[in-house]
Design a protein around this motif. Structure first.
Motif, mmCIF file in Angstrom:
data_model
loop_
_atom_site.group_PDB
_atom_site.id
_atom_site.type_symbol
_atom_site.label_atom_id
_atom_site.label_comp_id
_atom_site.label_asym_id
_atom_site.label_seq_id
_atom_site.Cartn_x
_atom_site.Cartn_y
_atom_site.Cartn_z
ATOM 1 N N ASN A 146 12.574 -0.398 41.464
ATOM 2 C CA ASN A 146 11.747 -1.174 42.396
ATOM 3 C C ASN A 146 12.170 -2.642 42.481
ATOM 4 O O ASN A 146 11.353 -3.551 42.362
ATOM 5 N N THR A 201 7.428 -1.157 48.303
ATOM 6 C CA THR A 201 8.298 0.014 48.456
ATOM 7 C C THR A 201 7.514 1.274 48.101
ATOM 8 O O THR A 201 6.964 1.378 47.006
ATOM 9 N N ASP A 212 5.954 1.117 43.335
ATOM 10 C CA ASP A 212 6.579 0.621 42.107
ATOM 11 C C ASP A 212 7.183 1.756 41.281
ATOM 12 O O ASP A 212 6.816 1.983 40.125
ATOM 13 N N GLU A 218 12.666 7.131 40.988
ATOM 14 C CA GLU A 218 13.590 6.942 42.107
ATOM 15 C C GLU A 218 14.612 8.069 42.172
ATOM 16 O O GLU A 218 15.063 8.453 43.254
#
Length: 290
Positions: A146, A201, A212, A218
């Motif tokens: 993030n 995001t 976050d 991710e």
């Protein structure tokens, strides 16, 4: 961007947890990690800030220098962004780091291109001839996921901390103009950061989205939406990243979440900045090497 390698079982564990609104570190889908914000950490700058968001560590320094206004905007100053990804991750060495730095800088230019984000007219000294140019240098010390949100928080904090010396334009009998800089270090102008947006995001994981995201999360997300949100909840820009796709319904849900989370983020950040400034010189300084 730095990434981690996960087994299919680890990915399945993370995805199933997100569906139940319970992430690996115990947070809900709309919760940020604990953030540390400190301003005035670099002495030879006009303004600076350091932000730690989880394992992500960002340092921002701003230098105000005199220059010539742009031809298309002769009555305004402007901002220049430079991002250095000197993280210790092997993926961010060489061209990989340069590409990520360019991508982040372009995103910041886009976020700050919106009108009234920063009062650029207040940076004009002498129309068409002299203005203040704010060079915003972003240093990525450590990447823990993030990074766009952490950088936007650090940039806003550094702008809040920025002090620009007051100047006067003197003109003699022959019409020659001279610029006189104030000798008093406290005789300066401050920037109004009320309209400076923060980036939120939102990473799509399975059928839900989280804010976050960590590096592990991710790795489980194929698509993310970067939304810049003002303190009033207004969306100023959006950018989709990742190889995956987002359906319209998901995008609208993510926009609503971004507005809601973004407003809370601004309130929390402004509270920290006001509390820190109220302490004055008595506040303990950690510094970015602490």
């Amino acid at each position: 961007m730095a990434s981690v390698v996960l087994s299919e079982a680890e990915k399945l564990y993370i995805v199933h947890g997100v569906q139940e609104d319970l992430r690996v570190d115990g947070r809900g889908c709309e919760d940020y990690r604990c953030a540390e914000v400190e301003t005035d950490v670099v002495s030879n700058t006009s303004g600076s800030a350091r932000v730690k968001l989880g394992e992500t560590d960002i340092l921002v320094g701003i230098k105000a220098e005199m220059g010539t206004p742009k031809l298309e905007k002769p009555y305004e100053g402007y901002l220049e962004f430079f991002v250095d990804c000197s993280s210790n991750s092997p993926e961010l060495e060489g061209r990989g780091g340069e590409e990520l730095g360019t991508d982040i800088a372009n995103t910041l230019y886009r976020v700050f291109s919106c009108e009234n984000t920063v009062d650029l007219k207040s940076l004009c000294i002498n129309p068409k001839e002299h203005c203040w140019i704010l060079y915003v240098d972003v240093l990525l010390l450590e990447c823990g996921g993030n990074i766009f949100d952490a950088i936007s928080i650090a940039v806003k904090a550094a702008l809040f901390n920025t002090r620009i010396p007051k100047v006067r334009v003197l003109e003699d009998e022959e019409g020659t103009k001279e610029i006189e800089l104030s000798d008093d270090p406290y005789d300066c102008i401050r920037l109004n950061v009320d309209e400076v947006p923060c980036i939120v995001t939102l990473s799509k994981i399975g059928y839900r989205h989280v804010v976050d995201a960590t590096l592990q999360e991710e790795a489980c997300s194929l698509a993310s939406l970067l939304i810049s949100v003002t303190s009033k909840g207004a969306i100023t820009s959006m950018k989709k990243v990742g190889k995956g796709s987002l359906d319209p319904e998901s995008i609208f849900e993510m926009m609503e979440t971004g507005q809601r989370v973004g407003k809370s983020l601004h309130i929390a950040l402004q509270k920290i900045l006001d509390e820190e400034e109220s302490l004055g010189t008595s506040r303990p300084k950690v510094g970015f090497l602490g």
